[in-house]
Write a protein that holds these residues in place. Structure first.
Motif, PDB file in Angstrom:
ATOM      1  N   ALA A  81     -19.686   1.363  35.008  1.00  0.00           N
ATOM      2  CA  ALA A  81     -19.773   1.562  33.554  1.00  0.00           C
ATOM      3  C   ALA A  81     -19.075   2.845  33.126  1.00  0.00           C
ATOM      4  O   ALA A  81     -18.692   2.979  31.968  1.00  0.00           O
ATOM      5  CB  ALA A  81     -21.236   1.594  33.120  1.00  0.00           C
ATOM      6  N   ALA A  82     -18.933   3.798  34.064  1.00  0.00           N
ATOM      7  CA  ALA A  82     -18.291   5.072  33.738  1.00  0.00           C
ATOM      8  C   ALA A  82     -16.800   5.050  34.041  1.00  0.00           C
ATOM      9  O   ALA A  82     -16.095   6.015  33.754  1.00  0.00           O
ATOM     10  CB  ALA A  82     -18.951   6.202  34.531  1.00  0.00           C
ATOM     11  N   ALA A  83     -16.320   3.976  34.631  1.00  0.00           N
ATOM     12  CA  ALA A  83     -14.929   3.946  35.086  1.00  0.00           C
ATOM     13  C   ALA A  83     -13.951   4.023  33.927  1.00  0.00           C
ATOM     14  O   ALA A  83     -14.151   3.389  32.887  1.00  0.00           O
ATOM     15  CB  ALA A  83     -14.682   2.674  35.895  1.00  0.00           C
ATOM     16  N   CYS A  84     -12.876   4.769  34.140  1.00  0.00           N
ATOM     17  CA  CYS A  84     -11.861   4.994  33.105  1.00  0.00           C
ATOM     18  C   CYS A  84     -11.241   3.682  32.627  1.00  0.00           C
ATOM     19  O   CYS A  84     -10.892   3.534  31.456  1.00  0.00           O
ATOM     20  CB  CYS A  84     -10.749   5.891  33.632  1.00  0.00           C
ATOM     21  SG  CYS A  84     -11.304   7.154  34.797  1.00  0.00           S
ATOM     22  N   VAL A  85     -11.144   2.736  33.566  1.00  0.00           N
ATOM     23  CA  VAL A  85     -10.452   1.479  33.280  1.00  0.00           C
ATOM     24  C   VAL A  85     -11.049   0.740  32.085  1.00  0.00           C
ATOM     25  O   VAL A  85     -10.346   0.015  31.382  1.00  0.00           O
ATOM     26  CB  VAL A  85     -10.456   0.580  34.542  1.00  0.00           C
ATOM     27  CG1 VAL A  85     -11.859   0.004  34.791  1.00  0.00           C
ATOM     28  CG2 VAL A  85      -9.443  -0.527  34.443  1.00  0.00           C
ATOM     29  N   ASN A  86     -12.345   0.932  31.862  1.00  0.00           N
ATOM     30  CA  ASN A  86     -13.015   0.187  30.792  1.00  0.00           C
ATOM     31  C   ASN A  86     -12.369   0.427  29.434  1.00  0.00           C
ATOM     32  O   ASN A  86     -12.319  -0.465  28.606  1.00  0.00           O
ATOM     33  CB  ASN A  86     -14.504   0.572  30.716  1.00  0.00           C
ATOM     34  CG  ASN A  86     -15.277   0.079  31.923  1.00  0.00           C
ATOM     35  OD1 ASN A  86     -15.060  -1.032  32.385  1.00  0.00           O
ATOM     36  ND2 ASN A  86     -16.157   0.901  32.447  1.00  0.00           N
ATOM     37  N   CYS A  87     -11.914   1.665  29.208  1.00  0.00           N
ATOM     38  CA  CYS A  87     -11.286   1.989  27.919  1.00  0.00           C
ATOM     39  C   CYS A  87      -9.781   2.174  28.042  1.00  0.00           C
ATOM     40  O   CYS A  87      -9.032   1.710  27.191  1.00  0.00           O
ATOM     41  CB  CYS A  87     -11.883   3.269  27.345  1.00  0.00           C
ATOM     42  SG  CYS A  87     -13.604   3.101  26.885  1.00  0.00           S
ATOM     43  N   HIS A  88      -9.357   2.842  29.087  1.00  0.00           N
ATOM     44  CA  HIS A  88      -7.932   3.154  29.210  1.00  0.00           C
ATOM     45  C   HIS A  88      -7.155   2.044  29.880  1.00  0.00           C
ATOM     46  O   HIS A  88      -5.928   2.109  29.929  1.00  0.00           O
ATOM     47  CB  HIS A  88      -7.750   4.491  29.951  1.00  0.00           C
ATOM     48  CG  HIS A  88      -8.282   5.660  29.173  1.00  0.00           C
ATOM     49  ND1 HIS A  88      -7.659   6.124  28.028  1.00  0.00           N
ATOM     50  CD2 HIS A  88      -9.394   6.411  29.340  1.00  0.00           C
ATOM     51  CE1 HIS A  88      -8.363   7.147  27.544  1.00  0.00           C
ATOM     52  NE2 HIS A  88      -9.416   7.336  28.311  1.00  0.00           N
ATOM     53  N   ARG A  89      -7.839   1.036  30.373  1.00  0.00           N
ATOM     54  CA  ARG A  89      -7.263  -0.174  30.922  1.00  0.00           C
ATOM     55  C   ARG A  89      -6.537   0.068  32.233  1.00  0.00           C
ATOM     56  O   ARG A  89      -6.230   1.205  32.609  1.00  0.00           O
ATOM     57  CB  ARG A  89      -6.320  -0.888  29.937  1.00  0.00           C
ATOM     58  CG  ARG A  89      -6.890  -1.109  28.555  1.00  0.00           C
ATOM     59  CD  ARG A  89      -8.254  -1.802  28.526  1.00  0.00           C
ATOM     60  NE  ARG A  89      -8.381  -2.948  29.387  1.00  0.00           N
ATOM     61  CZ  ARG A  89      -8.030  -4.188  29.039  1.00  0.00           C
ATOM     62  NH1 ARG A  89      -7.528  -4.438  27.859  1.00  0.00           N
ATOM     63  NH2 ARG A  89      -8.188  -5.177  29.892  1.00  0.00           N
ATOM     64  N   ARG A  90      -6.261  -1.005  32.909  1.00  0.00           N
ATOM     65  CA  ARG A  90      -5.646  -0.911  34.223  1.00  0.00           C
ATOM     66  C   ARG A  90      -4.248  -0.299  34.136  1.00  0.00           C
ATOM     67  O   ARG A  90      -3.818   0.417  35.028  1.00  0.00           O
ATOM     68  CB  ARG A  90      -5.571  -2.301  34.833  1.00  0.00           C
ATOM     69  CG  ARG A  90      -5.581  -2.305  36.330  1.00  0.00           C
ATOM     70  CD  ARG A  90      -5.912  -3.680  36.831  1.00  0.00           C
ATOM     71  NE  ARG A  90      -4.753  -4.254  37.471  1.00  0.00           N
ATOM     72  CZ  ARG A  90      -4.813  -5.017  38.556  1.00  0.00           C
ATOM     73  NH1 ARG A  90      -5.969  -5.300  39.091  1.00  0.00           N
ATOM     74  NH2 ARG A  90      -3.719  -5.500  39.066  1.00  0.00           N
ATOM     75  N   SER A  91      -3.535  -0.592  33.067  1.00  0.00           N
ATOM     76  CA  SER A  91      -2.195  -0.043  32.906  1.00  0.00           C
ATOM     77  C   SER A  91      -2.235   1.455  32.633  1.00  0.00           C
ATOM     78  O   SER A  91      -1.239   2.135  32.783  1.00  0.00           O
ATOM     79  CB  SER A  91      -1.487  -0.727  31.741  1.00  0.00           C
ATOM     80  OG  SER A  91      -2.191  -0.446  30.531  1.00  0.00           O
ATOM     81  N   GLY A  92      -3.395   1.955  32.188  1.00  0.00           N
ATOM     82  CA  GLY A  92      -3.466   3.359  31.790  1.00  0.00           C
ATOM     83  C   GLY A  92      -2.857   3.608  30.433  1.00  0.00           C
ATOM     84  O   GLY A  92      -2.694   4.753  30.016  1.00  0.00           O
ATOM     85  N   LEU A  93      -2.542   2.520  29.717  1.00  0.00           N
ATOM     86  CA  LEU A  93      -1.878   2.685  28.429  1.00  0.00           C
ATOM     87  C   LEU A  93      -2.836   2.595  27.247  1.00  0.00           C
ATOM     88  O   LEU A  93      -2.422   2.611  26.095  1.00  0.00           O
ATOM     89  CB  LEU A  93      -0.765   1.636  28.289  1.00  0.00           C
ATOM     90  CG  LEU A  93       0.341   1.768  29.338  1.00  0.00           C
ATOM     91  CD1 LEU A  93       1.374   0.665  29.171  1.00  0.00           C
ATOM     92  CD2 LEU A  93       1.014   3.126  29.241  1.00  0.00           C
ATOM     93  N   GLY A  94      -4.110   2.484  27.529  1.00  0.00           N
ATOM     94  CA  GLY A  94      -5.076   2.465  26.443  1.00  0.00           C
ATOM     95  C   GLY A  94      -5.121   1.119  25.740  1.00  0.00           C
ATOM     96  O   GLY A  94      -4.573   0.142  26.207  1.00  0.00           O
ATOM     97  N   MET A  95      -5.795   1.092  24.591  1.00  0.00           N
ATOM     98  CA  MET A  95      -5.902  -0.160  23.854  1.00  0.00           C
ATOM     99  C   MET A  95      -6.365   0.123  22.443  1.00  0.00           C
ATOM    100  O   MET A  95      -6.690   1.248  22.085  1.00  0.00           O
ATOM    101  CB  MET A  95      -6.919  -1.074  24.536  1.00  0.00           C
ATOM    102  CG  MET A  95      -8.328  -0.527  24.525  1.00  0.00           C
ATOM    103  SD  MET A  95      -9.415  -1.535  25.527  1.00  0.00           S
ATOM    104  CE  MET A  95     -10.356  -2.352  24.298  1.00  0.00           C
ATOM    105  N   ARG A  96      -6.416  -0.929  21.669  1.00  0.00           N
ATOM    106  CA  ARG A  96      -6.931  -0.828  20.315  1.00  0.00           C
ATOM    107  C   ARG A  96      -8.214  -1.647  20.270  1.00  0.00           C
ATOM    108  O   ARG A  96      -8.230  -2.797  20.668  1.00  0.00           O
ATOM    109  CB  ARG A  96      -5.910  -1.412  19.335  1.00  0.00           C
ATOM    110  CG  ARG A  96      -6.300  -1.160  17.901  1.00  0.00           C
ATOM    111  CD  ARG A  96      -5.215  -1.658  16.959  1.00  0.00           C
ATOM    112  NE  ARG A  96      -5.480  -1.175  15.627  1.00  0.00           N
ATOM    113  CZ  ARG A  96      -5.125   0.017  15.177  1.00  0.00           C
ATOM    114  NH1 ARG A  96      -4.451   0.824  15.961  1.00  0.00           N
ATOM    115  NH2 ARG A  96      -5.422   0.390  13.950  1.00  0.00           N
ATOM    116  N   GLU A  97      -9.269  -1.044  19.772  1.00  0.00           N
ATOM    117  CA  GLU A  97     -10.502  -1.813  19.618  1.00  0.00           C
ATOM    118  C   GLU A  97     -10.987  -1.585  18.197  1.00  0.00           C
ATOM    119  O   GLU A  97     -11.428  -0.492  17.853  1.00  0.00           O
ATOM    120  CB  GLU A  97     -11.560  -1.366  20.638  1.00  0.00           C
ATOM    121  CG  GLU A  97     -12.685  -2.367  20.767  1.00  0.00           C
ATOM    122  CD  GLU A  97     -13.492  -2.210  22.051  1.00  0.00           C
ATOM    123  OE1 GLU A  97     -13.052  -1.442  22.936  1.00  0.00           O
ATOM    124  OE2 GLU A  97     -14.559  -2.832  22.164  1.00  0.00           O
TER     125      GLU A  97
END
Lengths: 566, 205
Positions: free
Chosen positions: A84-100
């Motif tokens: 639940a604390a993993a960076c991937v949850n928000c910054h995604r696997r690509s590391g490019l972030g996302m829009r929510e």
């Protein structure tokens, strides 16, 4: 370092020593060699393939090198740990972030954190992503560590409330930052300034008619894309090198596999090495798609919406996206109906008929699995390659009064059925395999047979499918396998839309992430009423109907209830 | 088709250029500078009158329920909308619910926490039960799924529908008793703030 324990789990066994792990442009060779040397020094029995940076475990799984969970706090005393604390949850696997919603989560790939301060964003020679910041001093390892631990940005101002404050030791922090640097888009495989390369994969046991139909659609779609693109036309430019949409020529590589399934991954590795591609689009399989699925996952190569009756169900994975679970979905539709009815009545015997060398076997296995733990007994009658009409009818006659027949048969076999055995008042037929409303189901079966229908009903999908059919007409594509061709056209459209929204940012993981985000908006969804994906969801359409024929002749159907999501 | 494609092409390019110009000046589309955007854990509170829609949902124990009956059993209600595949917003909101439960202590038995799924096709009762377990849901906190139509109706009824699940925003809704107005909180509130809001709401009755 106990992260070696994790390596065995992470390594794909089939990857050879020399294959460069080209995950969306990630260059990991130096770290991998170091890891290999260390592994052999420690006498690890780990197979010599791509190693995992310790920072990746922190970033993707919230696991520290010690094996302990990652811990973090948010304002207001909210504690998170582990995955639940993993960076991937928000910054995604690509590391490019996302829009929510209205929030944009910024990129954390190293090149977006460490670039020199730029005036206007367009002076940055970085692929465009929302949330990227240009007018900010670059992070240093110290200020980045401060951002991750205390939520203070490079400019000294507080980061978003959403960003937790992490408890990381110095060495762990260094490993995480090294991993972030490795996420920077480097060389883009399968992408040149003029050309975008795609592959489509075909197994030797794919149905030849469907195969031809699919290829016609793909070839014409690519020709269309290129007709309106002049590869030699100048990139839309401004003097300040702004972000712009570049029109590239789309090139299709048809990877026709041969021989036995054990050799397919090796063939694919050779093909990828000879013809690097950005992603795999559509394609068609027979009964075994696992070697292709595994290959794409191992290579971090997106494999987008192949035409398969038997997909690989592994929702926790990433690179393989499917339109539906095929016969596995159909099995679960049947199980849902049987469980619904079965509660009140006496235990029934389920008699399944299928050909061993076809998708029906997977359907039958899935149904047996779904009914395990119920009071129903499942009996399978498998037909081998040599079985013809006589054996088929004999197998069907094994069902006695009160039994429920489940037929996993193609149209040719369905046409050869004799009358239902006496006393059999309930039968299920795989709509997908038998040809949906065009299944040549003999009149004597129509009153007792329920078809699984993992698509939208004909009258409901007419407008969406007319769109595809109209295009087929204009492009003079013979409609020889309407559902497969419509699905192929849909896959092309989905990927094309996603690419259009990616500007110049050709990162493979990012393509998958954009598809996840965009899919639900789509109105033209072909044979499916609705498509949706999310992290942890690899199948875009999740349900189906149960139907029966309206009368003794024709293709009219009656739906039994609404859309079922089993 | 050509004209349309070119037009779309130009429109997209124009949009990028416009967006880039805005970003060039350091402002995002909301007109906020990145610093403003980053620093704001903006929470807005309002009061609203929502009609509880007459829909059937499926509770995480698999039971089909009527939403009005479920919601109007006399208890105060605290409501949010989540989906289990959500990576950022929902886990945080659910954590706040979990901690809110704890901080209420003995009072927790009087409140009804409800979380409705915005991705019902994926969020089966089993998935919701597992999700609830992760956040320490007690017996007074239930999760709900159902048909897509029912979920959309519920989302619209409470003014949280944004077109698709990924476009969601954090919202928490509280109601002291059936027939009373709803307190709407947009944004991320902390567990302590939620406890305060809740007590204030009950006291104001």
């Amino acid at each position: 370092m106990s992260w070696f324990r994790n390596i065995g789990a992470c390594l794909p066994a089939s990857e050879p020593l020399t294959a460069a792990r080209d995950a969306g442009g990630i260059r990991r060779l130096p770290a991998r060699l170091a890891a290999l040397l260390l592994a052999s020094a420690l006498g690890s029995s780990v197979s010599a393939a791509s190693a995992v940076l310790p920072g990746e475990e922190i970033y993707r799984h919230g696991i520290l090198p010690s094996g302990d969970a990652l811990h973090a706090e948010r304002e207001g005393g909210i504690h998170v740990s582990g995955h639940a604390a993993a960076c991937v949850n928000c910054h995604r696997r690509s590391g490019l972030g996302m829009r929510e919603g209205r929030r944009t989560i910024p990129p954390v790939a190293g090149s977006y954190l460490f670039h020199p301060r730029a005036g206007p964003a367009d002076d940055l020679d970085l692929p465009f992503v929302e949330g990227m910041r240009a007018d900010r001093d670059p992070y240093t390892p110290e200020t980045l560590a401060r951002a991750i631990r205390s939520g203070v940005g490079a400019d000294g101002k507080a980061l978003s409330y959403l960003m937790p404050h992490y408890a990381l030791g110095d060495e762990e922090m260094a490993q995480l930052i090294e991993y972030l640097k490795s996420l920077s888009p480097g060389d883009l495989p399968g992408v040149t300034p003029q050309v975008l390369h795609f592959a489509t994969i075909i197994t030797p046991d794919a149905d030849p008619v469907q195969r031809r139909g699919m290829l016609d659609v793909l070839e014409k779609f690519f020709a269309d894309k290129n007709h309106y693109t002049r590869a030699e036309s100048p990139r839309l430019h401004s003097s300040r090198r702004m972000m712009f949409k570049v029109s590239r020529h789309w090139q299709l590589h048809v990877w026709q596999l041969t021989g036995t399934a054990e050799t397919w991954e090796q063939q694919l590795r050779a093909k990828l090495a000879a013809e690097p591609v950005f992603a795999v689009l559509s394609g068609i399989g027979g009964t075994n798609w696992l070697p292709i699925h595994h290959f794409c996952e191992a290579q971090a190569l997106p494999c987008l919406f192949p035409n398969v009756d038997v997909p690989v169900v592994a929702e926790e994975e990433f690179d393989n996206l499917y339109l539906s679970q095929g016969v596995v979905l159909e099995a679960r539709l049947i199980a849902a109906r049987l469980r619904e009815n079965g509660e009140s009545s006496a235990p029934r015997r389920i008699v399944q008929v299928f050909r061993t060398a076809d998708a029906g076997k997977a359907g039958a296995d899935a149904l047996a699995k779904a009914l395990a733990g119920t009071s129903m007994t499942v009996v399978n009658h498998a037909l081998d390659a040599g079985a013809h009409e006589r054996e088929l009818r004999a197998a069907v006659r094994k069902a006695g009064a009160g039994d429920i027949l489940v037929l996993w048969l193609r149209a040719e076999d369905v046409a050869r059925l004799a009358a239902p055995p006496p006393g059999v008042d309930t039968a299920f037929l795989s709509g997908r395999m038998a040809g949906l409303e065009r299944a040549p189901l003999p009149v004597s079966w129509r009153a007792v047979t329920h078809l699984t229908y993992p698509f939208d009903l004909p009258e409901r999908r007419r407008i969406r499918v007319d769109y595809a059919l109209g295009w087929f007409r204009i492009r003079q594509i013979p409609v020889v396998a309407e559902q497969v061709q419509a699905d192929t056209y849909l896959a092309c459209g989905l990927v094309s839309d996603a690419i259009n929204h990616m500007a110049d940012t050709f990162v493979r993981d990012y393509l998958v992430e954009r598809l996840e985000e965009m899919l639900e908006h789509r109105v033209i969804t072909g044979y499916y009423p609705r498509l949706a994906l999310a992290p942890g969801q690899r199948f875009a359409s999740k349900g189906g109907y149960l139907v029966h024929f309206a009368d003794g002749v024709g293709t009219g159907l009656v739906a039994e209830g609404g859309w079922i999501v089993p | 088709m050509t004209a349309i494609r070119t037009g779309v092409c130009i429109a997209l390019c124009a949009a990028f250029i416009a967006g880039s110009a805005a970003r060039a000046a350091g402002h995002d589309e909301a007109g906020m500078t990145p610093e403003e955007h980053a620093a704001s854990a903006v929470v807005t509170r309002s009061t609203a009158h929502y009609q509880v829609p007459q829909i059937a949902l499926v509770r995480d124990d698999g039971k089909q329920i009527s939403l009005p009956q479920e919601m109007n059993d006399g208890r105060p209600v605290v409501l949010n909308f989540i989906f289990t595949s959500c990576g950022s917003i929902c886990p945080l909101m659910s954590q706040v619910f979990g901690q809110f439960q704890q901080r209420l202590g003995a009072d927790a038995q009087h409140v009804h926490l409800m979380s409705i799924s915005t991705d019902p096709e994926e969020d089966t009762p089993e998935r919701l039960t597992e999700y609830a377990r992760q956040f320490g849901a007690g017996p007074q906190w239930q999760h709900y799924t159902g048909t897509l139509e029912a979920s959309l109706t519920a989302q619209r009824a409470f003014g949280v529908y944004r077109g698709d699940k990924m476009s969601h925003a954090p919202v928490t809704l509280l109601r002291a008793a059936p027939g009373q107005p709803w307190r709407r909180i947009d944004g991320f509130i902390t567990p302590d703030e939620l406890v305060q809001e809740y007590r204030r709401l009950l006291a104001g009755q």
